[in-house]
Structure formats: C-alpha cells, structure tokens
Scaffold this motif. Structure first.
Motif, PDB file in Angstrom:
ATOM      1  N   LYS A  58       2.386   4.782   8.904  1.00 37.18           N
ATOM      2  CA  LYS A  58       3.171   6.010   9.121  1.00 37.18           C
ATOM      3  C   LYS A  58       4.663   5.713   9.100  1.00 37.18           C
ATOM      4  O   LYS A  58       5.434   6.413   8.451  1.00 37.18           O
ATOM      5  CB  LYS A  58       2.815   6.642  10.475  1.00 37.18           C
ATOM      6  N   ASP A  59       5.060   4.669   9.822  1.00 38.40           N
ATOM      7  CA  ASP A  59       6.482   4.328   9.881  1.00 38.40           C
ATOM      8  C   ASP A  59       7.019   3.988   8.496  1.00 38.40           C
ATOM      9  O   ASP A  59       8.108   4.401   8.119  1.00 38.40           O
ATOM     10  CB  ASP A  59       6.711   3.131  10.813  1.00 38.40           C
ATOM     11  N   MET A  64       5.612  15.832   4.531  1.00 34.43           N
ATOM     12  CA  MET A  64       4.572  14.807   4.499  1.00 34.43           C
ATOM     13  C   MET A  64       3.684  14.941   5.727  1.00 34.43           C
ATOM     14  O   MET A  64       4.164  15.085   6.841  1.00 34.43           O
ATOM     15  CB  MET A  64       5.226  13.436   4.487  1.00 34.43           C
ATOM     16  N   THR A  65       2.378  14.922   5.502  1.00 32.41           N
ATOM     17  CA  THR A  65       1.442  14.968   6.615  1.00 32.41           C
ATOM     18  C   THR A  65       0.597  13.696   6.557  1.00 32.41           C
ATOM     19  O   THR A  65       0.163  13.284   5.479  1.00 32.41           O
ATOM     20  CB  THR A  65       0.489  16.175   6.481  1.00 32.41           C
ATOM     21  N   VAL A  66       0.392  13.106   7.691  1.00 35.40           N
ATOM     22  CA  VAL A  66      -0.474  11.926   7.753  1.00 35.40           C
ATOM     23  C   VAL A  66      -1.603  12.255   8.705  1.00 35.40           C
ATOM     24  O   VAL A  66      -1.361  12.699   9.819  1.00 35.40           O
ATOM     25  CB  VAL A  66       0.298  10.688   8.261  1.00 35.40           C
ATOM     26  N   LEU A 126       5.867   4.971   5.600  1.00 36.77           N
ATOM     27  CA  LEU A 126       5.937   6.184   4.778  1.00 36.77           C
ATOM     28  C   LEU A 126       7.250   6.920   5.029  1.00 36.77           C
ATOM     29  O   LEU A 126       7.963   7.298   4.097  1.00 36.77           O
ATOM     30  CB  LEU A 126       4.753   7.109   5.071  1.00 36.77           C
ATOM     31  N   VAL A 127       7.558   7.096   6.310  1.00 34.87           N
ATOM     32  CA  VAL A 127       8.786   7.803   6.674  1.00 34.87           C
ATOM     33  C   VAL A 127      10.009   7.054   6.126  1.00 34.87           C
ATOM     34  O   VAL A 127      10.934   7.652   5.573  1.00 34.87           O
ATOM     35  CB  VAL A 127       8.879   7.941   8.215  1.00 34.87           C
ATOM     36  N   GLU A 128       9.967   5.743   6.246  1.00 31.10           N
ATOM     37  CA  GLU A 128      11.099   4.917   5.838  1.00 31.10           C
ATOM     38  C   GLU A 128      11.263   4.873   4.315  1.00 31.10           C
ATOM     39  O   GLU A 128      12.352   5.034   3.787  1.00 31.10           O
ATOM     40  CB  GLU A 128      10.853   3.501   6.388  1.00 31.10           C
ATOM     41  N   LEU A 129      10.138   4.691   3.613  1.00 32.19           N
ATOM     42  CA  LEU A 129      10.225   4.431   2.173  1.00 32.19           C
ATOM     43  C   LEU A 129      10.422   5.683   1.309  1.00 32.19           C
ATOM     44  O   LEU A 129      10.772   5.568   0.151  1.00 32.19           O
ATOM     45  CB  LEU A 129       8.985   3.664   1.681  1.00 32.19           C
ATOM     46  N   LEU A 135       0.826  -1.208   0.000  1.00 31.57           N
ATOM     47  CA  LEU A 135       0.000   0.000   0.000  1.00 31.57           C
ATOM     48  C   LEU A 135       0.864   1.263   0.000  1.00 31.57           C
ATOM     49  O   LEU A 135       0.669   2.182  -0.801  1.00 31.57           O
ATOM     50  CB  LEU A 135      -0.890  -0.024   1.248  1.00 31.57           C
ATOM     51  N   VAL A 136       1.830   1.301   0.891  1.00 33.40           N
ATOM     52  CA  VAL A 136       2.680   2.485   1.010  1.00 33.40           C
ATOM     53  C   VAL A 136       3.546   2.653  -0.242  1.00 33.40           C
ATOM     54  O   VAL A 136       3.723   3.766  -0.737  1.00 33.40           O
ATOM     55  CB  VAL A 136       3.538   2.416   2.297  1.00 33.40           C
TER      56      VAL A 136
END
Ligand SMILES: [Zn+2]
Length: 134
Positions: free
Chosen positions: A44-45, A61-63, A47-50, A6-7
């Motif tokens: 969330k994690d 980036m806002t979640v 997203l930050v990582e990828l 998904l991410v």
C-alpha cells in the motif's frame, strides 16, 4: 524486495492499458490476496509513493484485501477460507496463513468430508478494476 518490483509492475500495467485504449485513468483498484506472501502494508505504501509523478497520481486508487477461496477437488464446492478456519485454534490459523497448503491437513470439505483442496483466490496481488475516461 519483491514488493517494489510488484508495485512497479502494477503501475506500468495500468498505464499501458490506458495508453492502449487512449484514455485517462479515473480510478483503479488493486486486490491483495489474504494469503499473498507479501508485506501488505508495504505494498500500500509503495503504491501511494510510486504513483507520484506518473499520470496515475490524480486517479483514485483503492486497495482491498481479497479473501481467500478454495475449491474442493472432490465435489467442486467452493468455500471462503475464513469459514473453514473458524473452528481452528489461533496457532493453527497462523500456520495456515504462512503455509496455506496446510489447510489440507487441518480441515475437511463441509460438503463431502474430503480434504483435497485447491486455493483458487487470495494468493496474488492484482489489478481488479480500471476505470478509464476515454
Ligand atoms: Zn467437497
């Protein structure tokens, strides 16, 4: 792990959009539905990582968590799910969280008193905003 796919999909969609419009992504916003059947913290994690190493790394980036909304199929009025859950017990709230279809058995439309709902918002994870610098 559905979250990973998904991410990855979200990130490549944002990058594709930027390429199509020949711009750079300044910021983007991802909304995670309250009832989405995913691990929200993991999303969330990831997203930050990828985004690391991609052109989105420097974008803001806002979640956010998107509140669930339903529509009454009888009178068409719309309600925030948390308004309808207010009078219920914690156990019932938890059950509905895992099986939103149960809303029909636990609550009625405050407007017409029927319980025939459709969940309109809050079941998916999606990009809701992309700001480009063209
Ligand atoms: Zn109604």
């Amino acid at each position: 792990m559905h979250e990973l796919a998904l991410v990855e999909g979200i990130i490549s969609n944002v990058i594709d959009l930027a390429h199509e419009r020949k711009g750079h992504v300044v910021s983007f916003k991802v909304a995670i539905g309250e009832f989405a059947q995913f691990d929200k913290k993991l999303i969330k994690d990831l997203l930050v990582e990828l985004v690391k190493g991609t052109e989105l790394e420097r974008a803001k980036m806002t979640v956010e968590i998107e509140k669930a909304e339903i529509k009454c199929l009888y009178c068409n009025s719309k309600w925030k799910v948390n308004e309808l859950l207010e009078p219920l017990s914690n156990d019932q709230k938890e059950m509905i969280h895992f099986l939103p279809e149960l809303l029909n058995s636990f609550t009625k439309c405050p407007n017409c008193g029927k319980s025939d709902f459709e969940i309109e918002k809050g079941r998916s994870v999606r990009v809701v905003e992309v700001e480009l610098n063209v």
